[in-house]
Design a protein around this motif. Structure first.
Motif, PDB file in Angstrom:
ATOM      1  N   ASP A 109       0.826  -1.208   0.000  1.00 39.58           N
ATOM      2  CA  ASP A 109       0.000   0.000   0.000  1.00 39.58           C
ATOM      3  C   ASP A 109       0.861   1.259   0.000  1.00 39.58           C
ATOM      4  O   ASP A 109       0.536   2.238  -0.670  1.00 39.58           O
ATOM      5  N   GLN A 110       1.961   1.226   0.719  1.00 39.86           N
ATOM      6  CA  GLN A 110       2.884   2.370   0.739  1.00 39.86           C
ATOM      7  C   GLN A 110       3.487   2.578  -0.654  1.00 39.86           C
ATOM      8  O   GLN A 110       3.576   3.702  -1.148  1.00 39.86           O
ATOM      9  N   LEU A 111       3.900   1.496  -1.295  1.00 43.28           N
ATOM     10  CA  LEU A 111       4.463   1.557  -2.645  1.00 43.28           C
ATOM     11  C   LEU A 111       3.429   2.116  -3.628  1.00 43.28           C
ATOM     12  O   LEU A 111       3.747   2.966  -4.468  1.00 43.28           O
ATOM     13  N   VAL A 112       2.205   1.661  -3.511  1.00 38.44           N
ATOM     14  CA  VAL A 112       1.130   2.144  -4.388  1.00 38.44           C
ATOM     15  C   VAL A 112       0.900   3.635  -4.191  1.00 38.44           C
ATOM     16  O   VAL A 112       0.739   4.385  -5.157  1.00 38.44           O
ATOM     17  N   ALA A 139       1.172   6.370  -7.109  1.00 39.03           N
ATOM     18  CA  ALA A 139       0.006   7.174  -7.488  1.00 39.03           C
ATOM     19  C   ALA A 139       0.353   8.657  -7.559  1.00 39.03           C
ATOM     20  O   ALA A 139      -0.170   9.378  -8.426  1.00 39.03           O
ATOM     21  N   GLU A 140       1.239   9.112  -6.698  1.00 38.81           N
ATOM     22  CA  GLU A 140       1.652  10.517  -6.741  1.00 38.81           C
ATOM     23  C   GLU A 140       2.339  10.829  -8.071  1.00 38.81           C
ATOM     24  O   GLU A 140       2.097  11.874  -8.670  1.00 38.81           O
ATOM     25  N   THR A 196       6.575   4.153 -12.393  1.00 42.63           N
ATOM     26  CA  THR A 196       5.977   2.859 -12.735  1.00 42.63           C
ATOM     27  C   THR A 196       7.043   1.771 -12.764  1.00 42.63           C
ATOM     28  O   THR A 196       6.826   0.669 -12.249  1.00 42.63           O
ATOM     29  N   LYS A 197       8.181   2.066 -13.339  1.00 42.18           N
ATOM     30  CA  LYS A 197       9.270   1.085 -13.363  1.00 42.18           C
ATOM     31  C   LYS A 197       9.689   0.715 -11.937  1.00 42.18           C
ATOM     32  O   LYS A 197       9.952  -0.457 -11.650  1.00 42.18           O
ATOM     33  N   HIS A 198       9.733   1.701 -11.050  1.00 44.97           N
ATOM     34  CA  HIS A 198      10.056   1.430  -9.647  1.00 44.97           C
ATOM     35  C   HIS A 198       9.002   0.515  -9.029  1.00 44.97           C
ATOM     36  O   HIS A 198       9.337  -0.467  -8.344  1.00 44.97           O
ATOM     37  N   PHE A 199       7.724   0.814  -9.265  1.00 45.58           N
ATOM     38  CA  PHE A 199       6.644  -0.025  -8.747  1.00 45.58           C
ATOM     39  C   PHE A 199       6.769  -1.468  -9.251  1.00 45.58           C
ATOM     40  O   PHE A 199       6.681  -2.418  -8.469  1.00 45.58           O
ATOM     41  N   GLU A 239       7.284  -7.212  -6.448  1.00 44.51           N
ATOM     42  CA  GLU A 239       7.471  -8.664  -6.362  1.00 44.51           C
ATOM     43  C   GLU A 239       7.664  -9.162  -4.936  1.00 44.51           C
ATOM     44  O   GLU A 239       7.244 -10.266  -4.604  1.00 44.51           O
ATOM     45  N   GLN A 240       8.279  -8.357  -4.084  1.00 49.31           N
ATOM     46  CA  GLN A 240       8.539  -8.786  -2.716  1.00 49.31           C
ATOM     47  C   GLN A 240       7.266  -8.940  -1.895  1.00 49.31           C
ATOM     48  O   GLN A 240       7.274  -9.594  -0.851  1.00 49.31           O
ATOM     49  N   TYR A 241       6.160  -8.372  -2.357  1.00 50.78           N
ATOM     50  CA  TYR A 241       4.919  -8.372  -1.597  1.00 50.78           C
ATOM     51  C   TYR A 241       3.868  -9.370  -2.090  1.00 50.78           C
ATOM     52  O   TYR A 241       2.922  -9.653  -1.369  1.00 50.78           O
ATOM     53  N   ILE A 242       4.000  -9.864  -3.314  1.00 47.82           N
ATOM     54  CA  ILE A 242       2.879 -10.591  -3.924  1.00 47.82           C
ATOM     55  C   ILE A 242       3.105 -12.102  -4.023  1.00 47.82           C
ATOM     56  O   ILE A 242       4.204 -12.574  -4.236  1.00 47.82           O
ATOM     57  N   ASN A 243       1.996 -12.826  -3.865  1.00 44.35           N
ATOM     58  CA  ASN A 243       1.942 -14.270  -4.101  1.00 44.35           C
ATOM     59  C   ASN A 243       1.464 -14.576  -5.507  1.00 44.35           C
ATOM     60  O   ASN A 243       1.921 -15.524  -6.128  1.00 44.35           O
TER      61      ASN A 243
END
Length: 106
Positions: free
Chosen positions: A23-26, A30-31, A76-79, A84-88
């Motif tokens: 959520d922090q990354l998102v 978004a900014e 976007t490239k950073h996101f 990957e570290q957060y998702i299953n």
């Protein structure tokens, strides 16, 4: 409504800690989108009732070129690199507008 390019992305996150980091990354991403992407018409992240570790994105772009420009932005490239570290699991569904009401011209 024959123009516009959209997608829905479903992210399944590891756990509550991963969800908080995601959520922090998102929020950071978004900014960048708000400040630098006029062709991104809608970029909304949703939580899912009864699935606290799921996030669903709805994205609508003026056209395919606007989506391609979004993909090339540094935020976007950073996101994409950090998520990957957060998702299953990840599911992407691309959409073509057919009918309805929205910010895309008919």
């Amino acid at each position: 409504m024959s123009s516009g390019f959209g997608l829905v992305v479903r992210f399944e996150l590891h756990d509550a800690t991963a969800a908080a980091g995601f959520d922090q990354l998102v929020s950071q991403t978004a900014e960048g989108i708000k400040a630098h992407e006029p062709g991104t018409l809608i970029y909304v992240v949703h939580t899912v009732p009864d699935e606290p570790n799921v996030r669903v994105f709805y994205e609508l772009y003026a056209d395919r070129d606007a989506f391609d420009a979004h993909e090339q932005q540094p935020h976007t490239k950073h996101f994409l690199a950090e998520r990957e570290q957060y998702i299953n699991a990840l599911q992407v569904t691309f959409l073509d507008a057919q009918a309805g009401k929205g910010p895309v011209a008919a």
